[in-house]
Design a protein around this motif. Sequence first.
Motif, PDB file in Angstrom:
ATOM      1  N   ARG A 152       0.971  -1.265   0.017  1.00  0.00           N
ATOM      2  CA  ARG A 152      -0.005   0.018   0.060  1.00  0.00           C
ATOM      3  C   ARG A 152       0.937   1.097   0.146  1.00  0.00           C
ATOM      4  N   THR A 153       1.961   1.123   0.266  1.00  0.00           N
ATOM      5  CA  THR A 153       3.009   2.268   0.306  1.00  0.00           C
ATOM      6  C   THR A 153       4.303   2.145  -0.713  1.00  0.00           C
ATOM      7  N   LEU A 154       4.028   2.944  -1.689  1.00  0.00           N
ATOM      8  CA  LEU A 154       4.890   2.764  -2.866  1.00  0.00           C
ATOM      9  C   LEU A 154       5.918   3.926  -3.070  1.00  0.00           C
ATOM     10  N   GLY A 155       5.952   4.723  -1.774  1.00  0.00           N
ATOM     11  CA  GLY A 155       7.098   5.970  -1.883  1.00  0.00           C
ATOM     12  C   GLY A 155       8.254   4.962  -1.509  1.00  0.00           C
ATOM     13  N   CYS A 156       9.281   5.839  -1.986  1.00  0.00           N
ATOM     14  CA  CYS A 156      10.642   5.183  -1.899  1.00  0.00           C
ATOM     15  C   CYS A 156      11.390   5.474  -0.477  1.00  0.00           C
ATOM     16  N   TRP A 157      10.842   5.922   0.390  1.00  0.00           N
ATOM     17  CA  TRP A 157      11.210   6.325   1.712  1.00  0.00           C
ATOM     18  C   TRP A 157      11.436   5.047   2.522  1.00  0.00           C
ATOM     19  N   LYS A 158      12.478   4.187   2.027  1.00  0.00           N
ATOM     20  CA  LYS A 158      12.832   2.789   2.633  1.00  0.00           C
ATOM     21  C   LYS A 158      14.253   2.529   2.575  1.00  0.00           C
ATOM     22  N   LEU A 159      14.460   1.502   3.380  1.00  0.00           N
ATOM     23  CA  LEU A 159      15.588   0.863   3.233  1.00  0.00           C
ATOM     24  C   LEU A 159      15.721  -0.209   2.231  1.00  0.00           C
ATOM     25  N   PHE A 160      16.532  -0.142   1.179  1.00  0.00           N
ATOM     26  CA  PHE A 160      16.859  -1.144  -0.002  1.00  0.00           C
ATOM     27  C   PHE A 160      18.168  -1.556   0.141  1.00  0.00           C
ATOM     28  N   ARG A 161      18.200  -3.118   0.077  1.00  0.00           N
ATOM     29  CA  ARG A 161      19.549  -3.703  -0.163  1.00  0.00           C
ATOM     30  C   ARG A 161      20.195  -3.308  -1.409  1.00  0.00           C
ATOM     31  N   ARG A 162      21.216  -2.790  -1.544  1.00  0.00           N
ATOM     32  CA  ARG A 162      21.925  -2.483  -2.907  1.00  0.00           C
ATOM     33  C   ARG A 162      21.948  -3.154  -3.843  1.00  0.00           C
ATOM     34  N   SER A 163      22.394  -4.574  -3.357  1.00  0.00           N
ATOM     35  CA  SER A 163      22.596  -5.740  -4.522  1.00  0.00           C
ATOM     36  C   SER A 163      21.110  -5.877  -5.197  1.00  0.00           C
ATOM     37  N   LEU A 164      20.051  -5.738  -4.396  1.00  0.00           N
ATOM     38  CA  LEU A 164      18.710  -5.730  -5.270  1.00  0.00           C
ATOM     39  C   LEU A 164      18.668  -4.711  -6.293  1.00  0.00           C
ATOM     40  N   ILE A 165      18.861  -3.577  -6.105  1.00  0.00           N
ATOM     41  CA  ILE A 165      18.846  -2.329  -6.822  1.00  0.00           C
ATOM     42  C   ILE A 165      19.970  -2.793  -8.041  1.00  0.00           C
ATOM     43  N   ASP A 166      20.861  -3.203  -7.622  1.00  0.00           N
ATOM     44  CA  ASP A 166      22.264  -3.490  -8.849  1.00  0.00           C
ATOM     45  C   ASP A 166      21.820  -4.579  -9.683  1.00  0.00           C
ATOM     46  N   ARG A 167      20.977  -5.681  -9.156  1.00  0.00           N
ATOM     47  CA  ARG A 167      20.678  -6.661  -9.953  1.00  0.00           C
ATOM     48  C   ARG A 167      19.465  -6.376 -10.879  1.00  0.00           C
ATOM     49  N   LEU A 168      18.619  -5.425 -10.407  1.00  0.00           N
ATOM     50  CA  LEU A 168      17.589  -5.238 -11.291  1.00  0.00           C
ATOM     51  C   LEU A 168      17.862  -3.807 -12.196  1.00  0.00           C
ATOM     52  N   GLU A 169      19.163  -3.351 -12.051  1.00  0.00           N
ATOM     53  CA  GLU A 169      19.389  -2.197 -12.505  1.00  0.00           C
ATOM     54  C   GLU A 169      18.291  -1.153 -12.496  1.00  0.00           C
ATOM     55  N   LEU A 170      18.045  -1.024 -11.367  1.00  0.00           N
ATOM     56  CA  LEU A 170      16.942  -0.202 -10.953  1.00  0.00           C
ATOM     57  C   LEU A 170      17.313   1.333 -11.147  1.00  0.00           C
ATOM     58  N   ARG A 171      16.414   2.199 -11.724  1.00  0.00           N
ATOM     59  CA  ARG A 171      16.797   3.703 -11.725  1.00  0.00           C
ATOM     60  C   ARG A 171      15.268   4.372 -11.742  1.00  0.00           C
ATOM     61  N   PHE A 172      15.120   5.414 -11.339  1.00  0.00           N
ATOM     62  CA  PHE A 172      13.855   6.038 -11.158  1.00  0.00           C
ATOM     63  C   PHE A 172      13.515   6.760 -12.867  1.00  0.00           C
ATOM     64  N   PRO A 173      12.271   6.448 -13.259  1.00  0.00           N
ATOM     65  CA  PRO A 173      11.933   7.121 -14.570  1.00  0.00           C
ATOM     66  C   PRO A 173      11.716   8.775 -14.197  1.00  0.00           C
ATOM     67  N   PRO A 174      12.452   9.395 -15.164  1.00  0.00           N
ATOM     68  CA  PRO A 174      12.267  11.003 -15.100  1.00  0.00           C
ATOM     69  C   PRO A 174      10.892  11.592 -15.104  1.00  0.00           C
ATOM     70  N   LEU A 175      10.078  11.482 -14.111  1.00  0.00           N
ATOM     71  CA  LEU A 175       8.879  12.086 -14.297  1.00  0.00           C
ATOM     72  C   LEU A 175       8.633  12.889 -13.177  1.00  0.00           C
ATOM     73  N   ARG A 176       7.701  13.975 -13.019  1.00  0.00           N
ATOM     74  CA  ARG A 176       7.551  15.027 -12.336  1.00  0.00           C
ATOM     75  C   ARG A 176       6.756  14.366 -10.768  1.00  0.00           C
ATOM     76  N   ASN A 177       5.791  13.436 -11.160  1.00  0.00           N
ATOM     77  CA  ASN A 177       5.049  13.002 -10.166  1.00  0.00           C
ATOM     78  C   ASN A 177       4.986  11.174 -10.409  1.00  0.00           C
ATOM     79  N   THR A 178       4.767  10.449  -9.209  1.00  0.00           N
ATOM     80  CA  THR A 178       4.571   9.163  -9.418  1.00  0.00           C
ATOM     81  C   THR A 178       5.816   8.366  -9.677  1.00  0.00           C
TER      82      THR A 178
END
Length: 656
Positions: A152-178
């Motif tokens: 229910r909470t999709l804000g990014c104000w959380k602690l993420f394991r960096r290996s998860l971010i690196d494995r998924l090659e996650l980055r934020f889309p350049p949007l003004r909202n959401t």
Amino acid sequence: MSQPRVTVIVPAYNALPELTECITSVMEQTLGQDQLEIIAVDDGSTDGTGKELDRLAALCPALHVIHQENSGTAAVPRNVALDRARGDYVFFLDSDDYLGPDALRRMVAMADENRTDIVLGKMVSVGGRPVPTAVFRSNKPRTDIFSSAAYRTLGCWKLFRRSLIDRLELRFPPLRNTEDKPFTATAYLNADGVSVVADYDCYYHRDRENGNNLTRTAQSLSDRMQGTRMCFETVARHLGPGPRRDQIMRRHVEWELCGPVWWLLLRESEESIRERIYPELRAWVVNWVTDAIIERLEPRDRLLLHLLRADRFAQVLTVVRDAKKDAGRGHVIDAGRAYWNHPLFRDAAVGVPDSAFDVTDRLPVHQRTDAVRWDEEGVLRLTGRAHLEDIAPEEATTDLLLRCYDAEHPEIRVPTRARPGTDAGFAADLDLRTAAAGAPLGRGRWNVFLDVRARGVRRTVRLAAPEALRSAGGRPPYEGITVPDRGRPLTLTPYVTPWGNLSLNAGQEIPRDDPRYRVTGMAWHRSRPGTLTVTGTTADEGPGGLRLRVENSAGERRELPVVPGRDGGTFSAELAVRGLRPGRWTVTLAPPGAPCVAVPRPAGLGAAHWLRFARPYAARPVAAASETTLVVEVRPVALAGVARRKLGEAVRRIRG
């Protein structure tokens, strides 16, 4: 240079005056600056934000400042910082907000101990800004998005394991909202476990004094469309069709599709709606919104989705424009069902099915309990009123239902009689000494319900306690009576729940709230099957004679002392549930010389399994058993049911 445990990323644009408290709250974390990397990105600020960051960096070697031209979104500075992050974990902190001093230490410890990829820290509202609450009702050492409210909470104000971010090659889309929702959704759907820290105020979420939060200023449906599309596509990419996908998709249907349409659609020009927005909304409904999702939504959302699915552009605009007026149109009763009396109900030209308007299971019951008292003969006499909305009160018929939530006693129905001279008035005499087919009420705690019927419509709701007692606060018990029960005394006591409802206690101590003791965590032991580990805090110097207690409806009770923690303010206990006889057991804390204290049911606690005499057994919390207290049911596992379930899973895998 040693690798930091956490990289804290702070995007900042014209962030004064809140920025100083934000960065300082990270610098002062109990985790220690030697364990931190703080990357603050000045996104082309013009108010002195860059200079303030440079000033703070001169005081803190862990703080690294990046200056760049304005990008117009928090996504770009977050991505710039992610490219440089070195920590084992990454935490995203907005420049408007700040952390509790012990937040990062607690979240890192939770992730380390439970090997989870994402940790949610309890959020606190500052200045009235909305924050999620359901997911933070209790600590969850290890859970997932299907068995908790985490998604229910999709804000990014959380602690993420960096290996998860690196494995998924996650980055934020350049949007003004959401921009953070597709990022967080992807992480959730690929995470190896989620933890929740609910016993400490970790993240303070606030509005800026000048009201210039980006999510507040970028408030058009156009600003949200691309991010919402990415959310639907992300879920579809990671989950195949079926109940699990529907469960997750429902969140986006309610919050990213329906909610913004009611709120924002009419702020757009009709040309923009017709040519650009409406076609995409309809495509989402056709591609991703199943009947199973629609039937679980509130009526106005069901109506909107059916209109979009049927390509009724004019009617979509009309129902959105008239939403406030149409909400108060009342109900139509037909063939034992209640329907929202909307102008489009049974309009053959539009063809929306009756199910979209069906509110039978939501039809309000208007009730009032006037009095609850014992008479001279020990009979509990209740009087009150109850009727269904939009049905004449004199048509209502009401019974009382008694349902035991911590033992398997049969339901007890108590007919009421009409009170002359009152609309929908009822009276009931409940002799608790003979209520169970001539015997006393069975031992356990009983919830009292109203079963209200009129014109074929039936609604069953909890019986509210009299207003005078509900407004008194707490859970004040009534005076009880004691009766013989198979040679043993049985005390029967009515009481008021924290939700203001009336319940009955037969022979068990009523758990109370005690601020000195608080359960902070609960999990099944990893190496000892069927052992429940409970942790908590105490305001005293130590737990003293505090004990963990389990009790069943037959009056059997087991207690074990808790073990004090190293700092004297914590405790833990290990309860061998596998040694309990089958049935339901209520778990409480028993302080010395004081009433027992409720142990709350954690949302993320699943089932435990073990073998006893070569036969499989299981223990699981009973969600509907108590409003306040953990109830665990111990049962042998039905082998035939397990075989059928495994066969079904194998067939679905083959077909999928």
